[in-house]
Design a protein around this motif. Sequence first.
Motif, PDB file in Angstrom:
ATOM      1  N   PHE A 135      20.822   5.239  32.012  1.00  0.00           N
ATOM      2  CA  PHE A 135      21.266   4.870  33.360  1.00  0.00           C
ATOM      3  C   PHE A 135      19.988   5.639  34.347  1.00  0.00           C
ATOM      4  N   TYR A 142      20.840  -2.059  31.277  1.00  0.00           N
ATOM      5  CA  TYR A 142      21.469  -1.205  30.193  1.00  0.00           C
ATOM      6  C   TYR A 142      23.006  -1.729  30.020  1.00  0.00           C
ATOM      7  N   ARG A 148      26.376  -1.952  28.200  1.00  0.00           N
ATOM      8  CA  ARG A 148      27.324  -0.820  27.351  1.00  0.00           C
ATOM      9  C   ARG A 148      28.440  -1.800  26.599  1.00  0.00           C
ATOM     10  N   THR A 195      30.234   8.473  32.587  1.00  0.00           N
ATOM     11  CA  THR A 195      29.464   7.570  33.431  1.00  0.00           C
ATOM     12  C   THR A 195      29.552   7.990  35.041  1.00  0.00           C
ATOM     13  N   GLN A 228      26.486   6.839  37.280  1.00  0.00           N
ATOM     14  CA  GLN A 228      26.884   5.747  38.040  1.00  0.00           C
ATOM     15  C   GLN A 228      26.478   6.111  39.742  1.00  0.00           C
ATOM     16  N   VAL A 287      22.572   5.813  39.889  1.00  0.00           N
ATOM     17  CA  VAL A 287      22.009   4.626  40.056  1.00  0.00           C
ATOM     18  C   VAL A 287      22.343   3.905  41.257  1.00  0.00           C
ATOM     19  N   GLU A 288      23.525   3.960  41.579  1.00  0.00           N
ATOM     20  CA  GLU A 288      24.122   3.347  42.854  1.00  0.00           C
ATOM     21  C   GLU A 288      23.465   3.804  44.119  1.00  0.00           C
ATOM     22  N   CYS A 312      23.422  -1.057  40.295  1.00  0.00           N
ATOM     23  CA  CYS A 312      24.833  -1.337  40.211  1.00  0.00           C
ATOM     24  C   CYS A 312      25.659  -0.942  38.613  1.00  0.00           C
ATOM     25  N   VAL A 313      26.682  -0.587  38.583  1.00  0.00           N
ATOM     26  CA  VAL A 313      27.243  -0.506  37.282  1.00  0.00           C
ATOM     27  C   VAL A 313      28.419  -1.307  37.193  1.00  0.00           C
ATOM     28  N   PHE A 333      30.681  -2.252  30.072  1.00  0.00           N
ATOM     29  CA  PHE A 333      30.007  -2.665  31.339  1.00  0.00           C
ATOM     30  C   PHE A 333      28.451  -2.679  31.202  1.00  0.00           C
ATOM     31  N   CYS A 351      24.533  -1.959  33.369  1.00  0.00           N
ATOM     32  CA  CYS A 351      24.094  -1.041  34.472  1.00  0.00           C
ATOM     33  C   CYS A 351      22.720  -1.856  34.621  1.00  0.00           C
TER      34      CYS A 351
END
Length: 276
Positions: free
Chosen positions: A200, A211, A213, A222, A226, A229-230, A235-236, A256, A258
């Motif tokens: 991530f 990435y 998953r 997560t 998450q 990342v956001e 985005c996830v 999901f 990423c």
Amino acid sequence: MTVLMTAAIPSDQDLLALALRLCRETADIINVIRARGFVTQKKYDQSPVTEADQEAERHILSALRAAVPGIPAIGEEEIAAGIKIAPGAQYWLVDPLDGTREFAAGRDDFTVNIGLVRGDRAVLGAMALPAYGQFYAGGEGLGAKRFDADGEHDIRARHVPPEGLTILASRHHGDAPELARFLEGRPVASLGNIGSAVKFVRVAEGAADFYPRLGPTMEWDTAAPQAIVEAAGGCVLEFDGSPLRYGKPEWRNPNFVCTGLPDNTHPDKRISPAGT
């Protein structure tokens, strides 16, 4: 067990600073245990657990509960032991050592994850990469940062470069045919496999683009990454394209992806689960 609102809740900036401080302290605990040696055991689901997981979680949960008793703190190892905490409108999700397989095998890709969920969204997150001496923090309206031996750095996910995607996939859970379908029609610069939530933050800091998953994860795996990342612009997403949400039955996540910023060759599009 229900935690009552007994004190005023600090600002998001203060909560993130608290989580980051605890990540730093926990990284020290884990590194000490790693240096002196430890025994790896099996939990009821046959996943590995070590003294480092247990000591790290005790430190984090006790500190969170003392500092902000109005916010429930939920940890992976307590859940595994049958201890249930009511989540409330907002709550901490703690994975004290994500990537225990990596840690037990002597590899470096393991993390400490402390995330704050509000409603069904991960809004704040702090992480430690103890073996790398790196720490990450991010949240809504606060941006995303990395802290290392060179100081504090703002981080930002990147656009997919012209040479193609840098992809990080799981070392232990993957599906090569499904991944190939995701990537159909897209140039791939490199594909690597590593463990834990390190993937991530590599997307968040612009070192990787994608990435996927394709195996089991839990919400404490997560939430913190998450949020980071956001905060860094990425985005996830679940496979239907909606953001990964929280408060699901038994804390289980669906598959999901990423992603970083949109593809420069398709500026109105991100790398979606469908590969478009």
